[in-house]
Each structure stands twice: as C-alpha cells, then as structure tokens.
Write an enzyme that holds these catalytic residues in place. Structure first.
Site, short mmCIF file in Angstrom:
data_model
loop_
_atom_site.label_atom_id
_atom_site.label_comp_id
_atom_site.label_asym_id
_atom_site.label_seq_id
_atom_site.Cartn_x
_atom_site.Cartn_y
_atom_site.Cartn_z
N HIS A 105 0.90 -1.20 -0.11
CA HIS A 105 -0.05 -0.10 0.09
C HIS A 105 0.99 1.31 -0.03
O HIS A 105 0.42 2.37 -0.31
CB HIS A 105 -0.92 0.11 1.41
CG HIS A 105 -1.66 -1.09 1.41
ND1 HIS A 105 -2.80 -1.54 0.59
CD2 HIS A 105 -1.93 -2.03 2.50
CE1 HIS A 105 -3.41 -2.46 0.90
NE2 HIS A 105 -2.85 -3.08 2.09
N HIS A 134 5.25 6.94 6.48
CA HIS A 134 4.82 6.48 5.36
C HIS A 134 4.67 7.56 4.63
O HIS A 134 4.42 8.91 4.97
CB HIS A 134 4.04 5.27 5.39
CG HIS A 134 2.60 5.83 5.87
ND1 HIS A 134 2.33 5.64 7.15
CD2 HIS A 134 1.54 6.44 5.24
CE1 HIS A 134 0.99 6.29 7.25
NE2 HIS A 134 0.54 6.58 6.05
N HIS A 136 2.19 9.03 0.72
CA HIS A 136 1.16 8.85 -0.19
C HIS A 136 1.40 9.98 -1.24
O HIS A 136 1.96 11.03 -1.24
CB HIS A 136 -0.23 9.32 0.37
CG HIS A 136 -0.60 8.61 1.78
ND1 HIS A 136 -1.44 7.40 1.51
CD2 HIS A 136 -0.33 8.92 3.05
CE1 HIS A 136 -1.67 7.06 2.86
NE2 HIS A 136 -1.08 7.89 3.49
N HIS A 153 3.27 10.94 6.27
CA HIS A 153 2.50 10.59 7.69
C HIS A 153 3.42 10.07 8.71
O HIS A 153 4.08 8.97 8.64
CB HIS A 153 1.48 9.70 7.33
CG HIS A 153 0.18 10.44 6.65
ND1 HIS A 153 -0.81 9.63 6.12
CD2 HIS A 153 -0.27 11.63 6.38
CE1 HIS A 153 -1.76 10.40 5.47
NE2 HIS A 153 -1.41 11.83 5.94
N THR A 218 -6.48 6.86 7.40
CA THR A 218 -7.00 7.41 6.00
C THR A 218 -6.69 5.88 5.37
O THR A 218 -7.07 5.82 4.32
CB THR A 218 -6.04 8.06 5.24
OG1 THR A 218 -4.67 7.70 5.14
CG2 THR A 218 -5.87 9.52 6.02
N THR A 219 -6.61 4.85 5.98
CA THR A 219 -6.60 3.28 5.36
C THR A 219 -7.44 2.49 6.13
O THR A 219 -7.53 2.86 7.54
CB THR A 219 -4.88 2.69 5.39
OG1 THR A 219 -4.63 2.91 6.76
CG2 THR A 219 -4.14 3.77 4.35
ZN LIG Z 1 -1.02 7.75 5.64
#
Ligand SMILES: [Zn+2]
Length: 268
Positions: A105, A134, A136, A153, A218-219
C-alpha cells in the site's frame, strides 16, 4: 495508476513461483496479521477494492462510510479557528534506525527499537511514541483544494493506544537530505527490508505552523479518534526523489472526506 497495476501483477507472479513459495507464505501470513491481531482484508486504491468500497470489504471497515470524523479533508484556510487552548505538538525527534517495508500500500519506515529510539511528540500534555512513517502520492489532505506531490505521515501512539499523526506536504524543490537514505533505498517489493539511519530532527528547518483537527486513519479500518496535525508549510524533495517513490506508488491516496462541521484549528 498503471505502475501500481503492473506492480501487483509482478507481485502475483513472484508469490506463486514454487521456488519462493515458503518465503512467500511467510510474507503472506505476516501481512495477514495486524498488530492488534485483527485479520486484514484485502483492500487497494482502485477498482472493486478501492476507497469507495472499503466499507463493504469487512464489518470492521463500516466506519469508512458511516463515520462523521473521517480523514483526509480539504483544509480551507478561510475557515480556520484560532484557539489559544489548542497548541502545537512538542516534537522530540533524533537519530534512529528504521526498517523500510514495502507493504503493498505504501513504503513504511518502522523504528527498529520498540520505543522509537526516543522519537515522540507531546500533544495536549500527552506523549505519543513514533510507530512508523510512510508516504502517499499525491497528497491526501488538500489545502484550499490544492494537492501536493507527496504527503508524509508520521504515526504516533500513546500508552493508552491513542493515535496522533503528523502530516507533511512535500513539493518539488531542493533535494531532501533528511530523507535521502530512505529515498535512496526504497524497497521495490516485500522481500526487501533495508535498514537506514534517519535523523528526523532535520525534517522541519523553518519553524512550525500547522492545522489541527480530529479525524481518522486514512486506510482501513479508518479508525476515528486520531489527532491530526498537518504542517502548513510544505517541505521539498528533488524531482528524482519524488519520481523514485512514484515509480512504486502513484495514486495511493484516499480522497477528501466530509468535514461534518468539524473545526480545524490554526496553531503556531
Ligand atoms: Zn498515511
């Protein structure tokens, strides 16, 4: 999007090759167990397992649709609230060893030491220890409808398991020296777990102004009760650093969610 698709095809071939089956089974079983011991259901950023369908993939993901405090959001700067009682986080970052993981992801950097090597933040008098950071691409949060190349994040957790995330917008510019080791060693698949030393103290050279609000992961499972601090000023990365990430992940973001009247505080 095409890169992500091509990646998942490559991954499937690799997983089902008999020569690597024992290793693949190990990786597979590791991926299926979240730290809380809850089974992780397959989700993605496109098609029938994409963000619009997360809520239907598991009963535990229902809040992705029904929640009234979901993230990310569009931060409308004309609609910010100033409140002296809502302060900025006190950040204590320093040099630490991180393991880089490609989890299908995103690319996640996990401190090798459980205490995050002392990396933590204090927010409203409570301490939250760094769990991982991580990325995005493009950004998940928007500023007045505008997205950025990448969003970082930094995920923290308190001793009571409360979550606090710092979001940082990344825009194209000077090479990022602080994250250079990470972007020089991005693992292209799950079998690679490089370790890199990063001193996150260098991440924010020019002061702090930020937006705070109450949101969610957000996941999936999109759990609410997350204290969000989104830095107002973007940091920079070089074109080649941004491209190095986007070759692996381009489109791993959830779209902005309804604010449902939540206030966004401007802190500095
Ligand atoms: Zn995130």
């Amino acid at each position: 999007m095409m890169n992500l698709f091509r990646d998942s095809q490559t991954r499937k071939k690799w997983l089902f090759s008999p020569a690597v089956l024992p290793a693949a089974l190990f990786v597979f079983s590791t991926c299926m167990s979240s730290p809380a011991g809850v089974e992780e259901h397959q989700w993605s950023y496109q098609g029938s397992t994409g963000p619009e369908h997360w809520y239907a993939l598991s009963p535990e993901y229902g809040i992705a649709k029904d929640g009234k405090a979901q993230s990310p959001i569009d931060i409308v700067t004309a609609d910010l609230t100033a409140d002296a009682a809502v302060g900025k986080p006190v950040i204590t970052y320093g040099k630490a060893l991180f393991e880089l993981e490609n989890n299908g992801h995103t690319i996640e950097a996990i401190p090798v030491a459980a205490d995050g090597h002392g990396n933590s933040i204090a927010l409203d008098g409570k301490t939250y220890v760094l769990q991982q950071f991580h990325f995005h691409a493009p950004s998940e949060h928007l500023f007045d409808g505008t997205s950025f190349a990448i969003e970082l994040h930094l995920v923290h957790k308190s001793s009571q398991n409360d979550m606090a995330v710092i979001g940082v917008m990344i825009t194209e510019g000077a090479r990022n020296e602080t994250l250079m080791e990470v972007f020089d060693n991005l693992p292209s698949d799950e079998s690679l777990r490089p370790e890199v030393e990063v001193n996150l103290d260098g991440l924010f050279p020019d002061g702090w102004e930020a937006y705070r609000y109450d949101g969610s992961l957000t996941t999936p499972p999109c759990t609410e009760g997350v204290k969000w601090t989104v830095r107002a000023l973007p940091i920079t990365m070089s074109r080649s650093q941004i491209d190095a990430f986007r070759v692996l992940y381009d489109g791993n973001r959830r779209h902005v969610q309804n604010r449902y009247g939540r206030q966004v505080y401007w802190v500095k």
